[in-house]
Scaffold this active site. Sequence first.
Site, PDB file in Angstrom:
ATOM      1  N   CYS A   1      52.320   2.658  30.262  1.00  0.00           N
ATOM      2  CA  CYS A   1      52.095   4.052  29.859  1.00  0.00           C
ATOM      3  C   CYS A   1      53.424   4.523  29.300  1.00  0.00           C
ATOM      4  O   CYS A   1      54.480   4.250  29.892  1.00  0.00           O
ATOM      5  CB  CYS A   1      51.689   4.893  31.073  1.00  0.00           C
ATOM      6  SG  CYS A   1      51.796   6.679  30.802  1.00  0.00           S
TER       7      CYS A   1
ATOM      8  N   CYS B   1      50.597   5.992  22.747  1.00  0.00           N
ATOM      9  CA  CYS B   1      49.982   6.328  24.030  1.00  0.00           C
ATOM     10  C   CYS B   1      48.997   5.210  24.334  1.00  0.00           C
ATOM     11  O   CYS B   1      48.047   5.009  23.567  1.00  0.00           O
ATOM     12  CB  CYS B   1      49.258   7.674  23.887  1.00  0.00           C
ATOM     13  SG  CYS B   1      48.310   8.158  25.328  1.00  0.00           S
TER      14      CYS B   1
HETATM   15  N1  DGL Z   1      51.496   8.350  27.701  1.00  0.00           N
HETATM   16  C1  DGL Z   1      50.161   7.955  27.953  1.00  0.00           C
HETATM   17  C2  DGL Z   1      50.009   6.440  27.929  1.00  0.00           C
HETATM   18  O1  DGL Z   1      50.803   5.736  27.344  1.00  0.00           O
HETATM   19  C3  DGL Z   1      49.420   8.472  29.146  1.00  0.00           C
HETATM   20  C4  DGL Z   1      49.804   9.663  29.908  1.00  0.00           C
HETATM   21  C5  DGL Z   1      48.603  10.532  30.204  1.00  0.00           C
HETATM   22  O2  DGL Z   1      47.886  10.278  31.179  1.00  0.00           O
HETATM   23  O3  DGL Z   1      48.399  11.448  29.424  1.00  0.00           O
HETATM   24  O4  DGL Z   1      49.081   5.910  28.460  1.00  0.00           O
END
Ligand code: DGL
Length: 274
Positions: free
Chosen positions: A200, A89
């Site tokens: 993301c 993430c």
């Molecule tokens: N999957 C997360 C990232 O790579 C973000 C998504 C969220 O806002 O929770 O930044």
Amino acid sequence: MYKLKRDIRGKDIDNMMRENPIGIMDSGMGGISVLREITRLLPHEDYIFYGDSKNAPYGSRTTEEIYELTAHVVEDMLDRGVKAVVIACNTASSAAGKRLREKYPQLPIIAIEPALKPAVINCPGGRVLVLATEATLRETKFATLMEAWKDRAEIIKMPLPGLPEFVERGELDSPELRKFLMGHFNKLEGKRVDGVVLGCTHYPFVRRVISELFNNEVKIFDGAAGTARQLRRRLYARNLLNPSSEPGHITWLNSSDDPGMLELSKKLYDIRLD
Ligand code: DGL
């Protein structure tokens, strides 16, 4: 199990069991796009994938909130005996990666970051659009990355609050999704874009739609494959690669009470994306 927990949080993990699973976390489903690359590269490892969908999205939260949530997930995975942690993430990596490495100096922690470097290298002198969460784009980690590459291409930052929610409900293409994205891309006022960074981990699930909205004329980059290679390097360096020749196993965890989330996780793991 408890011995392991004590070992990894103490000084000496030389005897850490190589058979132990790797913990991979995300604010929700997004990290599955990274898990897919990792299992392809390291098929003989066991994995725990923890999606914190109950608390998703992380992207519009404060740095402290994101740190607390991420630390909680990492703590849970340590209780389950993971030998390494992948923060799949970008948001959690930016807000918590450094602090968690300080907290667990013996634990291999691999933290994803937006694939700005390959994008700029592949689009020299061009225009690179970085799509990520508000938190990722405001944190120092991204500022440092941008500073390193800003002279080689024009870099445009674009937060997309609301996009992870589409993926969290398994909506990977729909008129609403296209309208949402167009609403953001229209802000470019027709400027040519050469490369798009999916900064993301939720976004690769809508890669095809993003590509189509740029008439399939842009190069698209994400950090999943680089993160997988980094994980392999780190495990190899610590002699922590699983010696097994059997296919590994994935344990799916999700903080949401909705039982459909685990089903959706498996669907996103198997879905064709190209
Ligand atoms: N999957 C997360 C990232 O790579 C973000 C998504 C969220 O806002 O929770 O930044």
